[in-house]
Design a protein around this motif. Structure first.
Motif, PDB file in Angstrom:
ATOM      1  N   VAL A 182     -16.135  -4.640   4.919  1.00 38.78           N
ATOM      2  CA  VAL A 182     -15.616  -5.580   5.913  1.00 38.78           C
ATOM      3  C   VAL A 182     -14.622  -6.500   5.222  1.00 38.78           C
ATOM      4  O   VAL A 182     -14.979  -7.226   4.290  1.00 38.78           O
ATOM      5  N   VAL A 183     -13.367  -6.444   5.675  1.00 35.05           N
ATOM      6  CA  VAL A 183     -12.298  -7.238   5.066  1.00 35.05           C
ATOM      7  C   VAL A 183     -12.035  -8.456   5.955  1.00 35.05           C
ATOM      8  O   VAL A 183     -11.669  -8.319   7.129  1.00 35.05           O
ATOM      9  N   ARG A 184     -12.210  -9.646   5.376  1.00 32.50           N
ATOM     10  CA  ARG A 184     -11.972 -10.897   6.112  1.00 32.50           C
ATOM     11  C   ARG A 184     -10.562 -11.411   5.857  1.00 32.50           C
ATOM     12  O   ARG A 184      -9.937 -11.062   4.854  1.00 32.50           O
ATOM     13  N   SER A 185     -10.096 -12.251   6.791  1.00 29.19           N
ATOM     14  CA  SER A 185      -8.765 -12.874   6.699  1.00 29.19           C
ATOM     15  C   SER A 185      -7.649 -11.837   6.683  1.00 29.19           C
ATOM     16  O   SER A 185      -6.575 -12.060   6.113  1.00 29.19           O
ATOM     17  N   SER A 186      -7.901 -10.659   7.263  1.00 33.32           N
ATOM     18  CA  SER A 186      -6.887  -9.614   7.267  1.00 33.32           C
ATOM     19  C   SER A 186      -5.860  -9.871   8.366  1.00 33.32           C
ATOM     20  O   SER A 186      -6.167 -10.491   9.391  1.00 33.32           O
ATOM     21  N   PRO A 187      -4.632  -9.391   8.184  1.00 36.03           N
ATOM     22  CA  PRO A 187      -3.647  -9.497   9.257  1.00 36.03           C
ATOM     23  C   PRO A 187      -4.023  -8.573  10.418  1.00 36.03           C
ATOM     24  O   PRO A 187      -4.836  -7.660  10.257  1.00 36.03           O
ATOM     25  N   GLU A 188      -3.459  -8.817  11.569  1.00 38.28           N
ATOM     26  CA  GLU A 188      -3.710  -7.962  12.722  1.00 38.28           C
ATOM     27  C   GLU A 188      -2.996  -6.623  12.499  1.00 38.28           C
ATOM     28  O   GLU A 188      -1.767  -6.571  12.405  1.00 38.28           O
ATOM     29  N   VAL A 189      -3.763  -5.574  12.383  1.00 38.88           N
ATOM     30  CA  VAL A 189      -3.211  -4.235  12.171  1.00 38.88           C
ATOM     31  C   VAL A 189      -3.836  -3.300  13.203  1.00 38.88           C
ATOM     32  O   VAL A 189      -5.059  -3.110  13.212  1.00 38.88           O
ATOM     33  N   GLU A 190      -3.002  -2.723  14.040  1.00 43.45           N
ATOM     34  CA  GLU A 190      -3.496  -1.767  15.028  1.00 43.45           C
ATOM     35  C   GLU A 190      -3.683  -0.391  14.398  1.00 43.45           C
ATOM     36  O   GLU A 190      -4.704   0.262  14.582  1.00 43.45           O
ATOM     37  N   ALA A 191      -2.683   0.050  13.642  1.00 38.53           N
ATOM     38  CA  ALA A 191      -2.735   1.366  13.002  1.00 38.53           C
ATOM     39  C   ALA A 191      -1.700   1.418  11.884  1.00 38.53           C
ATOM     40  O   ALA A 191      -0.759   0.619  11.854  1.00 38.53           O
ATOM     41  N   VAL A 192      -1.883   2.339  10.966  1.00 39.85           N
ATOM     42  CA  VAL A 192      -0.881   2.593   9.939  1.00 39.85           C
ATOM     43  C   VAL A 192      -0.493   4.066   9.990  1.00 39.85           C
ATOM     44  O   VAL A 192      -1.310   4.933  10.329  1.00 39.85           O
ATOM     45  N   LYS A 193       0.776   4.344   9.664  1.00 40.00           N
ATOM     46  CA  LYS A 193       1.265   5.709   9.619  1.00 40.00           C
ATOM     47  C   LYS A 193       1.565   6.090   8.175  1.00 40.00           C
ATOM     48  O   LYS A 193       2.223   5.340   7.453  1.00 40.00           O
ATOM     49  N   LEU A 194       1.063   7.244   7.779  1.00 45.00           N
ATOM     50  CA  LEU A 194       1.260   7.738   6.418  1.00 45.00           C
ATOM     51  C   LEU A 194       1.869   9.134   6.477  1.00 45.00           C
ATOM     52  O   LEU A 194       1.572   9.923   7.370  1.00 45.00           O
ATOM     53  N   LYS A 195       2.710   9.451   5.505  1.00 50.44           N
ATOM     54  CA  LYS A 195       3.355  10.759   5.471  1.00 50.44           C
ATOM     55  C   LYS A 195       2.325  11.872   5.273  1.00 50.44           C
ATOM     56  O   LYS A 195       1.377  11.724   4.486  1.00 50.44           O
ATOM     57  N   LEU A 196       2.541  12.981   5.957  1.00 51.66           N
ATOM     58  CA  LEU A 196       1.687  14.147   5.733  1.00 51.66           C
ATOM     59  C   LEU A 196       1.888  14.705   4.322  1.00 51.66           C
ATOM     60  O   LEU A 196       0.946  15.203   3.704  1.00 51.66           O
ATOM     61  N   HIS A 197       3.130  14.631   3.830  1.00 54.69           N
ATOM     62  CA  HIS A 197       3.410  15.085   2.471  1.00 54.69           C
ATOM     63  C   HIS A 197       4.507  14.200   1.892  1.00 54.69           C
ATOM     64  O   HIS A 197       5.553  14.025   2.512  1.00 54.69           O
ATOM     65  N   PRO A 198       4.281  13.626   0.712  1.00 51.74           N
ATOM     66  CA  PRO A 198       5.269  12.678   0.164  1.00 51.74           C
ATOM     67  C   PRO A 198       6.627  13.308  -0.131  1.00 51.74           C
ATOM     68  O   PRO A 198       7.641  12.617  -0.120  1.00 51.74           O
ATOM     69  N   SER A 199       6.654  14.620  -0.375  1.00 49.20           N
ATOM     70  CA  SER A 199       7.917  15.279  -0.723  1.00 49.20           C
ATOM     71  C   SER A 199       8.615  15.910   0.474  1.00 49.20           C
ATOM     72  O   SER A 199       9.753  16.374   0.350  1.00 49.20           O
ATOM     73  N   PHE A 200       7.937  15.944   1.616  1.00 46.32           N
ATOM     74  CA  PHE A 200       8.510  16.594   2.793  1.00 46.32           C
ATOM     75  C   PHE A 200       8.334  15.700   4.014  1.00 46.32           C
ATOM     76  O   PHE A 200       7.492  15.961   4.888  1.00 46.32           O
TER      77      PHE A 200
END
Length: 341
Positions: A182-200
């Protein structure tokens, strides 16, 4: 009684000294009963079968070298053209049998689950483990048709496979031994997007739904990571940085400490959007020639929600864990087989 092929008792090849090619046996055959009394030996049967099937090249391991003269003499006696016989050294795999004669009893006794058991180096076993056919091809071509026996280690095969599957395998988060953080004092984050592959980057993105509310975000993190990093700041990959403050009733608590890129980094999975994930970890089936019954272990954890859309047979990389092949996908559950780091 037997029938011998007349050659020479002075031949340097012991197998060529008037070899037996037919046996007269009165004992009932387990399949044919008493229908036949005369049975061919290995050398005569092989020569006849190779001729009848139009075999032009015979490829076999070095222990059959002594049989070449005998079978060639049968071809000559029958007036047939000899096929070309090529002998090569045997391949053996570290910690697992390759011989069907040795694998069959293991399957029948239930020691291994079938020809595709990931602890076996059969083609089906290797593929289930996530070893790509192209990696096997490259390794065999590099070894070549040597007359010397060769021992292949899993580390060597993994090095070939890593080069093949690294550009193919999309990245996902899998957390073994999950513990709620449980992370307190966190910013409001709905979702994060990450690359399926860093090279592509053209392959697209995957989305992890954090849905932090009122300054609180809940994620699953490996309990071993939390223990090792209890006194340090670390980064939840692609999210933000945290510092663990303590634990209460099996739940870890941390506070948000910024967004700058720092090390170390750990993978995580949203606490409310995940799939259960079981990772099969195959080890060496044989240890000092004896079967190791603990050579296939099961590891329970959680994976990011996108893992539920994967198809069986897909090769993936679980970040900070290693490469794996998806083995089974059911509603809310994924099973994968660990390949290597």
């Amino acid at each position: 009684a037997v029938v011998r092929l007349r050659t020479s008792m002075k031949a340097r090849n012991y197998a060529f000294r008037d070899p037996v090619i037919l046996r007269i046996i009165d004992h009932p055959h387990p399949l044919k009963g008493t229908k036949y009394r005369v049975y061919p030996t290995y050398d005569f049967a092989c020569a006849v079968e190779d001729h009848e099937q139009g075999v032009s090249h015979i490829l076999r391991s070095m222990e059959f070298t002594a049989r070449v003269d005998v079978q060639g003499e049968v071809f000559d006696a029958m007036g047939w053209a000899r096929p070309i016989a090529i002998q090569f050294g045997r391949l053996s795999m570290e910690g697992t049998p390759l011989s069907k004669r040795k694998i069959n009893p293991l399957i029948r006794s239930g020691v291994v689950k079938g020809w595709d058991d990931p602890r076996l180096a059969t083609l089906r076993g290797l593929w289930r483990r996530g070893v790509h056919p192209e990696a096997v091809r490259r390794l065999i071509l590099d070894i070549g048709p040597s007359k010397a026996n060769a021992l292949i280690t899993w580390e060597l095969l993994s090095s070939y496979n890593r080069k093949v599957v690294d550009p193919l395998a999309n990245r996902y988060f899998y957390v073994p031994r999950p513990k709620l953080l449980v992370v307190r004092s966190s910013p409001e984050v709905e979702a994060v997007k990450l690359k399926l592959h860093p090279s592509f980057p053209e392959r697209g993105w995957r989305e992890l739904k954090v849905k932090s509310r009122a300054g609180v975000a809940e994620v699953y993190v490996d309990s071993q990571d939390l223990e090792a990093l209890s006194s340090r700041k670390f980064r939840l990959m692609g999210l933000f940085n945290v510092q663990v403050e303590g634990e209460e009733e099996g739940v870890a608590y941390a506070r948000y400490v910024g967004d700058e890129l720092i090390d170390p980094k750990v993978q995580w999975v949203p606490a409310k959007h995940y799939v259960k994930l079981r990772l099969l970890r195959p080890g060496r089936l044989l240890s000092d020639g004896e079967v190791d019954e603990r050579s296939l272990s099961e590891e329970e954890g959680v994976g990011e929600e996108a893992c539920a859309s994967l198809k069986p047979g897909t090769l993936v990389q679980f970040e900070r864990v290693g490469f794996a092949r998806v083995d089974l996908v059911e509603e809310g559950f994924v099973q994968a087989v660990f390949t290597h780091r």
